[in-house]
Design an enzyme around this catalytic site. Structure first.
Site, PDB file in Angstrom:
ATOM      1  N   GLN A 186       0.813  -1.221   0.000  1.00 35.26           N
ATOM      2  CA  GLN A 186       0.000   0.000   0.000  1.00 35.26           C
ATOM      3  C   GLN A 186       0.844   1.268   0.000  1.00 35.26           C
ATOM      4  O   GLN A 186       0.362   2.323  -0.388  1.00 35.26           O
ATOM      5  CB  GLN A 186      -0.944   0.013   1.226  1.00 35.26           C
ATOM      6  CG  GLN A 186      -1.990  -1.096   1.231  1.00 35.26           C
ATOM      7  CD  GLN A 186      -2.956  -1.023   0.057  1.00 35.26           C
ATOM      8  OE1 GLN A 186      -3.149   0.044  -0.551  1.00 35.26           O
ATOM      9  NE2 GLN A 186      -3.546  -2.149  -0.297  1.00 35.26           N
TER      10      GLN A 186
ATOM     11  N   CYS B  58      -8.566  -9.477   3.793  1.00 37.66           N
ATOM     12  CA  CYS B  58      -7.384 -10.306   4.050  1.00 37.66           C
ATOM     13  C   CYS B  58      -6.684  -9.878   5.325  1.00 37.66           C
ATOM     14  O   CYS B  58      -5.448  -9.862   5.384  1.00 37.66           O
ATOM     15  CB  CYS B  58      -6.421 -10.254   2.881  1.00 37.66           C
ATOM     16  SG  CYS B  58      -7.115 -10.913   1.379  1.00 37.66           S
TER      17      CYS B  58
HETATM   18  C1  LIG Z   1      -0.900  -4.379   2.942  1.00 33.68           C
HETATM   19  C2  LIG Z   1      -0.977  -5.427   1.895  1.00 33.68           C
HETATM   20  N1  LIG Z   1      -0.075  -6.427   1.878  1.00 33.68           N
HETATM   21  C3  LIG Z   1      -0.097  -7.393   0.942  1.00 33.68           C
HETATM   22  C4  LIG Z   1      -1.044  -7.400  -0.041  1.00 33.68           C
HETATM   23  C5  LIG Z   1      -1.000  -8.505  -1.054  1.00 33.68           C
HETATM   24  O1  LIG Z   1      -0.782  -8.018  -2.317  1.00 33.68           O
HETATM   25  P1  LIG Z   1      -0.880  -9.014  -3.571  1.00 33.68           P
HETATM   26  O2  LIG Z   1      -2.255  -9.594  -3.536  1.00 33.68           O
HETATM   27  O3  LIG Z   1      -0.666  -8.151  -4.748  1.00 33.68           O
HETATM   28  O4  LIG Z   1       0.162 -10.045  -3.376  1.00 33.68           O
HETATM   29  C6  LIG Z   1      -2.004  -6.381  -0.074  1.00 33.68           C
HETATM   30  C7  LIG Z   1      -3.046  -6.303  -1.106  1.00 33.68           C
HETATM   31  O5  LIG Z   1      -3.935  -7.076  -1.219  1.00 33.68           O
HETATM   32  C8  LIG Z   1      -1.959  -5.386   0.919  1.00 33.68           C
HETATM   33  O6  LIG Z   1      -2.873  -4.408   0.922  1.00 33.68           O
END
Ligand SMILES: Cc1ncc(COP(=O)(O)O)c(C=O)c1O
Ligand SMILES: Cc1ncc(COP(=O)(O)O)c(C=O)c1O
Lengths: 414, 149, 414, 149
Positions: C210, C371
């Protein structure tokens, strides 16, 4: 070896579909003979991705709004297309990865990490790509398992007697072999090999990086346990690959951890999502999956039998033309038992020099060890040049290759 | 084309100078170009900081092998300090032909091996080519120079 | 909380650059407030990928022909753009991955697998995304290491006193924290936290998923050891992410095995390529790297200070508008200490129902646990709705959100 | 909108029927929708193959909770065989509102939990929705039907 029919001289797919084929290199029309490394993409694939990103792009699965629903439908719809393309029983047998390499690493880490014990044997072959060797070396080092190799004959085929013996003596837990060699074009008799492996209780992983783009591949007819392949070699975009697995996925522990692959997470433990998402951690290659779906549509419309026939005819023609170049050695089996790949050396000209000279004539071929160093060792050659064919290849392009080789002979005063 | 594969390049490729190895070399170094598998090994004998004997062994394309052959000729009798001062550009100049980006690593493999052996600056590893500060500094220098300050 | 300046009401980037923003949803203009999940892509990025695939696409590194040289230059050129964007010292500190999730898994498996021993502690926080929790749970299970968590305060900030204590009592080997919470918008004081961690000998991994898209991030000024982020959240394509690491990469064992990451392969052992390629096995997301390079150009032209200022102004305005909706609760810190993310609940209306109702008004917000289930547990809420902002977001879109929420109140008779 | 959030849906959401749990249920099942975190637990008492008591517990959106509430009303007194014969379509029909694809999993979570408890066919796991043979067969059937053969 049969001669090329005049009707086969043309490309199988409309060449106008492939924008890049219109370009020139060093003032000559591009002759792209490196599809085994990566295929060019038809506008149908490019447009599918472009449209998706201009109208329906969003993150998938977790959104309760229209864009995300559309994106999820496109992403999961592409999965269904791929599942049908290889005749999977169930959509959920198809896991998205980045490429063949990641697919094999997934099996090595997840299945291998859980199932391989000290002294267990994984049986590979001498014609494997590094992607089907190194992951097994790494997991063998971690688990104490051992690797054994099916030898390749001087003619470039897997020694079937040795294979039968190795199954008996080594009792492997897994046989991991390519369905088509990216160097020699060899098409091992995988159907029989799988049946033999199953008879001694071994699972079979097929490296389909070269086969799925070029032949009809039916996982049910083959009865393999795992199949790995890459989108970028089958008219699809880079960044997307596939692991298909029959049933083993259900019992396998997760590979990468993160969003989307979980059911519930607490600070100190987690449970896993259903298949296939359990193996898809984080935001996946969404647009690329959509692109691969479009590539599968394109290939299906051409017909995979036709694709294979086209390439076999081109290969027969190429072997004829190459045989007429003095001092040239081609490696691998005869045309009727190989896919659309010709690796060769020319006198004492190093493959890189050949590639550079050919490039100057507009002809793109690969030169080097083709990520198959053990095979190069086996044949005592440092490198080969390789021409490989696909749906847009024409016999005229093979003529350009042959002419370029004659030029190379002149430059090097052979 | 003739530009790249001049007569003398082919000549060095087919009849490499100082080819072979030394019995008990003072310095031995070998490396591979991971992108294409070209391989060079260099043996040196040194007395009083000066090269007394040099041999190389290798396999690979005309560019990498001719470059190694020409380099060994060039460094016969040179001091180690002179060798350490050799730059990639020196080697490209020595070759005297136009070399595209994809083949530069072939051309420079022998220098990389040499510098690995004698502790020279061009190891072809991290920090060598890809330092962003160096680049920024070089860029600043160039801008200063061209602005006539 | 300062009120929005009229000049800040407009988007920071030309909205015409984003083709998808012209579309309608349920007959209403699309109001896309889910950029924290994935950002929309400007035509500059789409065109960069499209042009690359139409003119210069080929597999990289191993080709001695023009197309492959051009493709390699574009791919490695994008790496340099990304390296500059985060102020890396050296281009080779940047490893391409699929996404933040894979980047963190790479560190957990490679660094963690080699360095974590029974009883070692990895210190995370209660505001982490699953992607920065689950990989550590998996490697902890394999190595016998233990996880500890920095608590979050009721106000949504990381408890700094507790952090200092945990560093003393737990002596972690690694601290892995987010630079910006995807749920609360929290911006922990990572610079100080990193210095404190280093003082007790711990390495620090920053989850930049982020932060890198929304703030100026300077790895040298921060002095972190690892930084993970995703292309798709920063105007780039799906399928590409980044792991940056200072020096630790050199000593770390490989993660995935296969083509391109090797130096030499023989049947029973292999040696590894230089950085960063040692960690890039198989054909990478070539076109996607090029796209991410274009996204970085686009963001750099806007200026990351401006991006951050724009989003802070929007967030201040959003918090004002949301405060005026009865029964609405916003989670997280005040506007001056948060990024462009607002998570909220409205009376007894479940977040999914809110999202569905807002979607009907054209407004796309995310609903769920984002998540971050442990964080939801911490606040005893099953889910929130979340609006998040980016360079194309306008104050008028926040008005549309507020109006949609009033509609939801009516439908649910609040 | 009013379409989806009809009065009776909100009513079931806010005043769920058969809410709670049974002391020592004959059958207990619980599951989560991994995509959104909705959770449903169902308790059943059964005598002579017939439901005598039913309770549910859960958290989630109006759709998932109203669906569970309505389902428990519907199955009071039903036989286990009748429960096993319940299809996803039956549940969607019971809800009586148009439900988009993204929310169907919310609507069907209670059926999935019920079938997990009684060994019914709809577990929402692999093979349920995604069997390509079933689909091919269904498609063939449909084509035959519509061709009037
Ligand atoms: C703080 C944070 N970490 C990790 C992720 C994981 O990113 P990605 O799904 O692109 O691996 C996200 C987004 O979903 C996130 O907002
Ligand atoms: C036979 C074979 N296996 C595996 C691979 C690896 O594929 P990828 O680089 O897409 O992972 C290739 C292609 O390079 C291949 O030809």
């Amino acid at each position: 070896m049969k001669t090329l029919e005049p009707s086969m001289l043309a490309a199988l797919a409309p060449r106008e579909d492939f924008p890049i084929l219109a370009r020139e290199v060093h003032g000559k029309p591009l002759v792209y003979l490196d599809s085994a490394a990566s295929a060019q993409k038809p506008r149908q694939v490019l447009e599918a991705m472009e449209n998706f990103q201009r109208t329906s792009y969003a993150n998938i699965h977790r959104g309760a709004y229209t864009l995300s629903e559309e994106a999820t439908a496109a992403y999961e719809g592409a999965r269904k297309k791929v599942a049908r393309f290889i005749n999977a029983r169930n959509v959920r047998e198809v896991v998205w990865t980045r490429n063949t390499t990641e697919s094999i690493n997934l099996v090595a880490n997840s299945w291998g990490g859980a199932n391989l014990k000290v002294g267990d044997v994984v049986l590979l072959s001498e014609i494997e790509h590094h992607s089907n060797i190194v992951p097994w070396q790494l997991i063998a080092a971690r688990t104490g398992a051992r690797l054994a190799y099916i030898p390749v004959t001087d003619g470039g085929e897997l020694d079937q007697e040795a294979y039968a013996r190795l199954l008996e003596t080594e009792r492997p837990k897994l046989v991991a072999v390519t369905q088509m060699s990216n160097v020699l074009g060899t098409l091992p008799p995988v159907r029989e090999m799988i049946a033999q492996a199953h008879a001694v209780g071994a699972l079979v992983l097929l490296d389909g990086a070269q086969s799925v783009p070029h032949l009809p591949v039916d996982v049910r007819a083959l009865d393999c346990d795992f199949l790995a392949f890459s989108g970028h070699k089958m008219l699809g975009p880079s960044g997307i690959g596939v692991l298909w697995a029959r049933r083993e996925l259900e019992a396998m522990p997760p590979f990468l951890g993160g969003g989307d692959m979980i059911r519930e997470v607490s600070l100190h433990s987690s449970t896993w999502n259903d298949l296939p998402w359990k193996f898809e951690a984080g935001t996946p290659a969404i647009t690329e999956a959509v692109g691969l779906g479009a590539a599968v549509d394109y290939l299906s419309a051409l017909g995979m039998e036709q694709v294979h026939a086209h390439e076999q005819a081109l290969t027969a023609y190429a072997l004829e033309r190459l045989a007429a170049v003095p001092d040239l050695t081609v490696y691998g089996p005869p045309a009727e038992r190989r896919g659309g790949v010709c690796s060769f050396t020319l006198g004492d000209i190093h493959a890189h020099d050949l590639a550079t000279i050919l490039d100057n004539a507009g002809v793109a071929v690969r030169a080097g060890h083709h990520c198959a160093q053990p095979l190069m060792e086996r044949y005592h050659i440092p490198a080969t040049a390789r021409a490989s064919f696909y749906v847009y290849t024409t016999a005229a392009e093979i003529d350009a290759l042959a002419e370029g080789l004659m030029q190379a002979r002149e430059i090097f005063a052979l | 084309m003739d530009d790249l594969y001049r007569q003398y390049i082919l000549d060095h490729y087919r009849e490499p100078r100082n080819h072979g190895s030394l019995e008990q070399p003072d310095i031995h170094a070998a490396d591979t170009n991971p992108l294409c598998g070209d391989r060079i090994a260099i043996d040196l004998n040194v007395r009083d900081g000066r090269v007394t004997e040099v041999r190389f062994n290798g396999r690979g394309c005309a560019i990498s092998q001719a470059s190694a052959s020409m380099l060994t000729e060039k460094i016969e009798d040179a001091t180690l300090d002179e060798l350490r001062a050799l730059t990639p550009q020196d080697v490209l100049d020595m070759l005297g032909v136009e070399i595209g980006p994809a083949r530069q690593r072939c051309a420079l493999l022998s220098l990389r091996v040499l510098h690995q052996g004698i502790g020279g600056p061009y190891t072809g590893r991290m920090d060598d080519d890809d330092d962003l500060d160096d680049e920024a500094a070089a860029q600043a220098l160039k801008e200063r120079d061209s602005s006539g300050v």
